[in-house]
Design a protein around this motif. Sequence first.
Motif, short mmCIF file in Angstrom:
data_model
loop_
_atom_site.label_atom_id
_atom_site.label_comp_id
_atom_site.label_asym_id
_atom_site.label_seq_id
_atom_site.Cartn_x
_atom_site.Cartn_y
_atom_site.Cartn_z
N ALA A 292 10.66 -9.25 -21.92
CA ALA A 292 11.89 -9.36 -20.73
C ALA A 292 12.07 -7.94 -20.15
O ALA A 292 12.74 -8.03 -18.99
CB ALA A 292 12.94 -10.05 -21.39
N CYS A 293 11.81 -6.89 -20.99
CA CYS A 293 12.27 -5.69 -20.30
C CYS A 293 11.10 -4.95 -19.90
O CYS A 293 11.22 -3.85 -18.85
CB CYS A 293 12.94 -4.81 -21.40
N CYS A 294 9.79 -5.06 -20.55
CA CYS A 294 8.62 -4.21 -20.35
C CYS A 294 7.62 -5.23 -19.70
O CYS A 294 7.07 -5.89 -20.58
CB CYS A 294 8.26 -3.58 -21.50
N PRO A 295 6.99 -4.99 -18.70
CA PRO A 295 6.00 -5.92 -18.09
C PRO A 295 4.45 -5.59 -18.70
O PRO A 295 3.67 -6.22 -18.67
CB PRO A 295 5.74 -5.59 -16.60
N ASP A 296 4.38 -4.52 -19.48
CA ASP A 296 3.24 -4.06 -19.96
C ASP A 296 3.38 -3.76 -21.58
O ASP A 296 3.26 -2.55 -21.85
CB ASP A 296 2.52 -2.67 -19.24
N MET A 297 3.12 -4.94 -22.33
CA MET A 297 3.36 -4.78 -23.64
C MET A 297 2.00 -5.10 -24.36
O MET A 297 1.38 -5.87 -23.90
CB MET A 297 4.39 -5.95 -24.20
N VAL A 298 1.77 -4.03 -25.33
CA VAL A 298 0.57 -4.35 -26.20
C VAL A 298 0.96 -4.66 -27.66
O VAL A 298 2.11 -4.47 -28.16
CB VAL A 298 -0.40 -2.86 -25.91
N GLU A 299 -0.16 -4.65 -28.40
CA GLU A 299 0.09 -4.91 -29.81
C GLU A 299 -0.41 -3.67 -30.84
O GLU A 299 -1.48 -3.33 -30.46
CB GLU A 299 -0.44 -6.36 -30.20
N MET A 300 0.13 -3.50 -31.95
CA MET A 300 -0.46 -2.74 -33.09
C MET A 300 -1.40 -3.75 -33.73
O MET A 300 -1.25 -4.79 -33.79
CB MET A 300 0.63 -2.25 -34.10
N GLU A 301 -2.40 -3.05 -34.45
CA GLU A 301 -3.24 -3.78 -35.36
C GLU A 301 -3.19 -3.21 -36.72
O GLU A 301 -3.36 -2.00 -36.76
CB GLU A 301 -4.60 -3.92 -34.91
N PRO A 302 -2.78 -3.97 -37.95
CA PRO A 302 -2.29 -5.19 -37.84
C PRO A 302 -0.94 -5.52 -37.36
O PRO A 302 -0.34 -4.41 -37.25
CB PRO A 302 -2.65 -5.74 -39.26
N ASN A 303 -0.34 -6.72 -37.38
CA ASN A 303 0.90 -6.75 -36.72
C ASN A 303 1.60 -8.18 -37.64
O ASN A 303 0.71 -8.71 -38.44
CB ASN A 303 1.03 -7.02 -35.08
N ARG A 304 2.77 -8.16 -37.06
CA ARG A 304 3.49 -9.25 -37.71
C ARG A 304 3.73 -9.20 -39.26
O ARG A 304 3.90 -8.26 -39.73
CB ARG A 304 2.99 -10.71 -37.32
N GLN A 305 3.11 -10.40 -39.97
CA GLN A 305 3.07 -10.55 -41.42
C GLN A 305 2.43 -9.39 -42.12
O GLN A 305 2.89 -8.77 -43.36
CB GLN A 305 2.76 -11.78 -41.89
N THR A 306 1.29 -9.06 -41.38
CA THR A 306 0.43 -7.62 -42.11
C THR A 306 0.69 -6.43 -41.73
O THR A 306 0.02 -5.64 -41.98
CB THR A 306 -0.92 -8.32 -42.12
N ASN A 307 1.80 -6.22 -41.00
CA ASN A 307 2.04 -4.90 -40.25
C ASN A 307 2.49 -4.02 -41.56
O ASN A 307 2.84 -4.28 -42.37
CB ASN A 307 3.19 -4.90 -39.43
N TYR A 308 2.15 -2.80 -41.31
CA TYR A 308 2.46 -1.72 -42.27
C TYR A 308 4.03 -1.23 -41.94
O TYR A 308 4.51 -0.95 -40.74
CB TYR A 308 1.64 -0.47 -42.04
N CYS A 309 4.32 -0.86 -42.86
CA CYS A 309 5.87 -0.38 -43.02
C CYS A 309 5.73 1.20 -42.19
O CYS A 309 4.77 1.88 -42.55
CB CYS A 309 6.42 -0.22 -44.49
N CYS A 310 6.82 1.58 -41.97
CA CYS A 310 6.81 2.73 -41.28
C CYS A 310 6.79 3.89 -42.08
O CYS A 310 6.45 5.04 -41.82
CB CYS A 310 8.21 3.09 -40.26
N GLY A 311 7.43 3.52 -43.32
CA GLY A 311 7.40 4.70 -44.51
C GLY A 311 8.99 5.04 -44.78
O GLY A 311 9.23 5.75 -45.69
N ALA A 312 9.89 4.51 -43.89
CA ALA A 312 11.35 4.93 -44.34
C ALA A 312 12.07 3.78 -45.15
O ALA A 312 13.29 4.17 -45.47
CB ALA A 312 11.98 5.14 -42.71
N GLY A 313 11.60 2.88 -45.31
CA GLY A 313 12.23 1.59 -45.99
C GLY A 313 12.47 1.84 -47.34
O GLY A 313 12.27 2.95 -48.05
N GLY A 314 13.28 0.99 -48.08
CA GLY A 314 13.75 1.23 -49.43
C GLY A 314 14.49 2.41 -49.59
O GLY A 314 14.80 2.83 -50.87
#
Length: 484
Positions: free
Chosen positions: A390-412
């Motif tokens: 809704a804010c950005c007309p040019d959106m792309v995806e990372m691979e993998p994404n959604r349920q298999t996406n990788y954590c950024c590393g800052a969690g927990g």
Amino acid sequence: MYEFKVSEMAEEFGVHRNTIRNWINAGTLEAKEGPGRKYLMKFDDYQELCEKFGRKPLVRPNSHVDLETVKSLEEKNSELPVIELGGPMKKFYDDPKWADGCLTCGTCASACPIAGVDGLDPRKIVRMTFLGMEEDLLATDWPWKCTMCAKCENVCPANIEIMQLIRKIRSLRPRDLVPGPIHKGVITCLERGNNLGIPKEDFISLLEGLGEELAEESCPGFATPIDAHGARILVQVNSKEPFAEPDDLKWWWKIYHAAGESWTISSENWEGLNWGYFSGDDESMKTVVGRIVDNMRRLNCEVLLLPESGHSYYATRYGLNRWYPDALKEFKICTLFDLLLKYIHEGRIQIDQSRHPQKTVYHDPCNYGRKSLKAFGQEYFEEGREIVRACCPDMVEMEPNRQTNYCCGAGGGAWAMPFSAERIYYGRMKARQITESEAELVVASCHGCRDQLKKSLVQEYNLNVEVKYLWELVADSLILPDAP
């Protein structure tokens, strides 16, 4: 001993005499020469041979076998000795789903971005737990370097509850040995109502001053609603914002103002983070969630906006479900996704897409995604993407994404703990994903994710990208007709 002639045994088992001799010569039949032309073998071995051929032992009068003695030996041998393992085995868990079903297949380790660092391996943690190696696990920092992203649990073919196990191990570490400021933050929150110990008077003064600034900048007539009884929404605050980044609060306030929302902040016990979740301290976690319930009742609000931080959203929702189910009959809960989509769908806010023309990618937070799906049966994957589009007309995806996406590393709690080298190394997977997406703007819907991306990975991996909160993106896209 059992005494026999070769010819007699050959006739008994229906084989040639030479076959018996070959068995004896090869050692297959453990027998030795006896008196005359006879052989001797242990009666137990003879019985086993009979069992193989499906025959009953044949005891002749001249076999020199005492049947009563044989019978007593058989009874004695049928009693299996008790194996002593050196005392009772200690366990971290009661639920067998936490460790008993582990296949040691290594699937969890292959999914973990930090497996191998300092010997850490999710499979090893599970097996050590099963084997009762309690002290060894408590002595290691593995459970604290784990971000509890649940990627290992998501791929486990045996459905081992690895995240519950990690929290259990964390809970058993002596509190004075919890790494970093996490336990101190828990104690401070219990004593003073927020993790950083900000006094009530200073907090109120800051909120009022920020409200005045926002009214002058872009929202005429705005005033920060503190302890507003009967407001529709209660908003909890991440203490790091008023302490270190107070201007960040204005993004949400600008959205509320544009939407004409009725909302408020409590002057007491306003902390949105729940570090009891990090430290494995369920009692403290329960207390913090209970204070939110008390604020809802005291201020008579209708809707609780669950904290935007991924772990705090998870901890608050988990705590409400577990300890305060009756409160959920008194008021509704909603996430930042639910609220922003409501404003967009109902036309309560207007958005200018032209303000973000660059290629944009959305980062899936673990707590809102796979962990929420498993714990609550509800995941937030598409909602964040819809808001970004809704804010950005040019959106792309990372691979993998959604349920298999990788954590950024800052969690927990990794962002607050003294393992920065491990946290940065963990984030290499996310950095690679961002680079391969060729995006210029990364949007995150979690405080921890945004800080790791913006304040760490961008510098460490030379990522030429801008990083924004999801609500920051919406606030920067707003069309405000009454702006001065």
